[in-house]
Scaffold this motif. Structure first.
Motif, PDB file in Angstrom:
ATOM      1  N   SER A  81      -9.290  -5.406  -6.090  1.00 17.54           N
ATOM      2  CA  SER A  81      -9.510  -5.524  -4.652  1.00 17.54           C
ATOM      3  C   SER A  81      -8.336  -4.915  -3.885  1.00 17.54           C
ATOM      4  CB  SER A  81      -9.666  -6.996  -4.270  1.00 17.54           C
ATOM      5  OG  SER A  81      -9.621  -7.157  -2.864  1.00 17.54           O
ATOM      6  N   ASN A  82      -8.649  -4.317  -2.738  1.00 14.70           N
ATOM      7  CA  ASN A  82      -7.579  -3.811  -1.869  1.00 14.70           C
ATOM      8  C   ASN A  82      -7.318  -4.750  -0.705  1.00 14.70           C
ATOM      9  OD1 ASN A  82      -9.781  -3.457  -0.207  1.00 14.70           O
ATOM     10  ND2 ASN A  82      -9.664  -1.222  -0.133  1.00 14.70           N
ATOM     11  N   GLY A  83      -7.905  -5.955  -0.789  1.00 19.75           N
ATOM     12  CA  GLY A  83      -7.733  -6.934   0.280  1.00 19.75           C
ATOM     13  C   GLY A  83      -8.843  -6.915   1.299  1.00 19.75           C
ATOM     14  N   LYS A  84      -9.532  -5.782   1.402  1.00 18.15           N
ATOM     15  CA  LYS A  84     -10.656  -5.664   2.328  1.00 18.15           C
ATOM     16  C   LYS A  84     -11.990  -5.584   1.587  1.00 18.15           C
ATOM     17  CE  LYS A  84      -7.895  -3.289   5.864  1.00 18.15           C
ATOM     18  NZ  LYS A  84      -7.749  -2.060   6.683  1.00 18.15           N
ATOM     19  N   ARG A  85     -11.980  -4.888   0.462  1.00 20.41           N
ATOM     20  CA  ARG A  85     -13.164  -4.778  -0.387  1.00 20.41           C
ATOM     21  C   ARG A  85     -12.932  -5.583  -1.649  1.00 20.41           C
ATOM     22  NH1 ARG A  85     -16.571  -0.456   0.605  1.00 20.41           N
ATOM     23  NH2 ARG A  85     -17.150  -0.417  -1.587  1.00 20.41           N
ATOM     24  N   THR A  86     -14.013  -6.087  -2.211  1.00 15.06           N
ATOM     25  CA  THR A  86     -13.868  -6.840  -3.462  1.00 15.06           C
ATOM     26  C   THR A  86     -13.497  -5.894  -4.598  1.00 15.06           C
ATOM     27  OG1 THR A  86     -16.169  -6.595  -4.220  1.00 15.06           O
ATOM     28  CG2 THR A  86     -15.684  -8.421  -2.694  1.00 15.06           C
TER      29      THR A  86
END
Length: 396
Positions: A81-86
């Motif tokens: 995850s980049n923190g915004k997308r799983t």
């Protein structure tokens, strides 16, 4: 954040970390209910799984680890995850596997990268030699749309016929409607690309690299997975580009046996099941939905984990595994039983958009599809916020 399934054609672009953990835990529970190892059988203890994060590869790793007590090293190509997308489901699956393995005191490490590359092969060999000395089993379970080989050449696979255009009923996964789908024949370049990606060349590269580095035990066992299917799907699969690549894979088992007599190379022809790779093949999902209905009625339906449990328990670990005339282990034996296929064909001729939900197991198909991404488990509260950034301890 709250995570919901977002479907784009035959893929889900989100994954639920808690759902993926539940999926892995249920597969582990399935393995623990079975006695995989029997007296006098070879027991793999240091298992390399190439393509270890989803589908048959993940089920193989779980069976080796929790059924045989094996240390496992998994190779995957997944995104955190980049923190915004799983993250991708394979990332969450692997995190869950390592977590559960640690609880049992099982060695479990993972390398995330392109399994086709020289870099990943070298990194894998270095880790095997440092931690194990040698691997005694190599499971090859890769499915990819493209491959850049160790020489830097990039190849792309195609889902096409190898003769005439093929038109047949197909399930439109966007709206569960039945319509005719025409699949065009491949060019020579497309066929060659598919063989390069989905054939046995990389499997052979792995075995050569492991042997040359003295990282493979004497009498090591390696197995790769194939599929044949019924005559209904021959034009798009067995006689199509993918089928030609699988023939190359099967021939590679013979090449490995000739070049490395101390390595036992096996092909396991598995049952049709919903995986991220199979969902992309035209015509095939409708066949799967009908097959699920028939095999569930007969009481012999298996998912990925049940297939791998039966493979290890009844066939693969035997001193002399039962094989067909071409030396292949047939895990599709129940699928291709005459009574099963006759009933599938009968329903196939009847199925329409109006009756597909009544005479096929379209719900079972979608249940398996959603569960691949961690959705659809009754004991998971999908309304709750979850932490989507999950770490894998062995990946720094």
């Amino acid at each position: 954040m709250k995570v919901e399934p977002k479907i784009r054609e035959f893929i889900c672009t989100t994954a639920h970390p808690e759902g993926c953990r539940e999926h892995v835990k249920r597969q582990i529970a399935c393995v623990k209910r079975e006695k995989i190892i029997h007296e006098g059988e070879r027991v793999p203890k240091k298992v390399l799984v190439i393509g270890a994060s989803t589908g048959y590869g993940l089920a193989s790793r779980i069976t080796a680890g929790f059924g045989c007590g094996a240390a496992t090293l998994g190779i995957m190509f997944e995104k955190p995850s980049n923190g915004k997308r799983t993250a991708t489901p394979g990332w969450y699956n692997t995190a869950a596997y390592e977590e559960e393995a640690r609880k049992e005191g099982l060695y479990a490490k993972t390398i995330n990268g392109d399994a086709f590359s020289r870099e990943v092969k070298e990194k894998t060999i270095a880790l095997i030699k440092e931690d194990w000395g040698k691997a005694d089993m190599v499971i090859y379970s890769l499915a990819a749309p493209r491959r850049t080989d160790t020489e830097g050449n990039t190849w792309v696979s195609s889902l096409k016929t190898t003769g005439e255009p093929f038109t047949e009923k197909s399930l439109d996964l966007r709206n569960n409607t039945i319509a005719e789908k025409t699949v065009e024949p491949a060019t020579a370049e497309e066929l060659e690309g598919t063989k390069k990606v989905m054939g046995g060349e990389d499997w052979l590269d792995w075995i050569k690299a492991l042997k040359e580095a003295d990282a493979l035990a004497e009498q090591a066992l390696t197995v790769a997975y194939s599929y044949i299917g019924p005559k209904l799907t021959y034009p798009i699969y067995y006689d199509g580009t993918i089928g030609q690549a699988k023939r190359h894979l099967e021939h590679t088992a013979e090449v490995i046996a000739e070049e490395f007599p101390s390595v036992q190379a096996r092909i396991s022809v598995n049952k049709a099941l919903v995986t991220q790779a199979s969902a992309a093949i035209p015509i095939v999902p409708l066949y799967f939905a009908i097959l699920y209905r028939v095999m569930k009625e007969q009481g012999n339906h298996e998912g990925c984990i049940e297939q791998m449990v039966r493979l290890f328990k009844e066939k693969l670990l035997k001193e002399t595994p039962p094989v067909d005339e071409k030396g292949r282990i047939r895990m599709d034996d129940w699928e291709l039983e005459e009574d099963i296929q006759n009933r599938v064909w009968e329903i196939w001729n009847q199925v329409t958009t109006e009756n597909v939900e009544q005479i096929s197991d379209i719900r079972g198909y979608w249940e398996d599809f959603y569960q691949m991404f961690g959705f659809g488990f009754e004991n998971i509260d999908y309304e709750k916020d979850v932490e989507i950034q999950v770490s894998i301890p062995s990946i720094k």
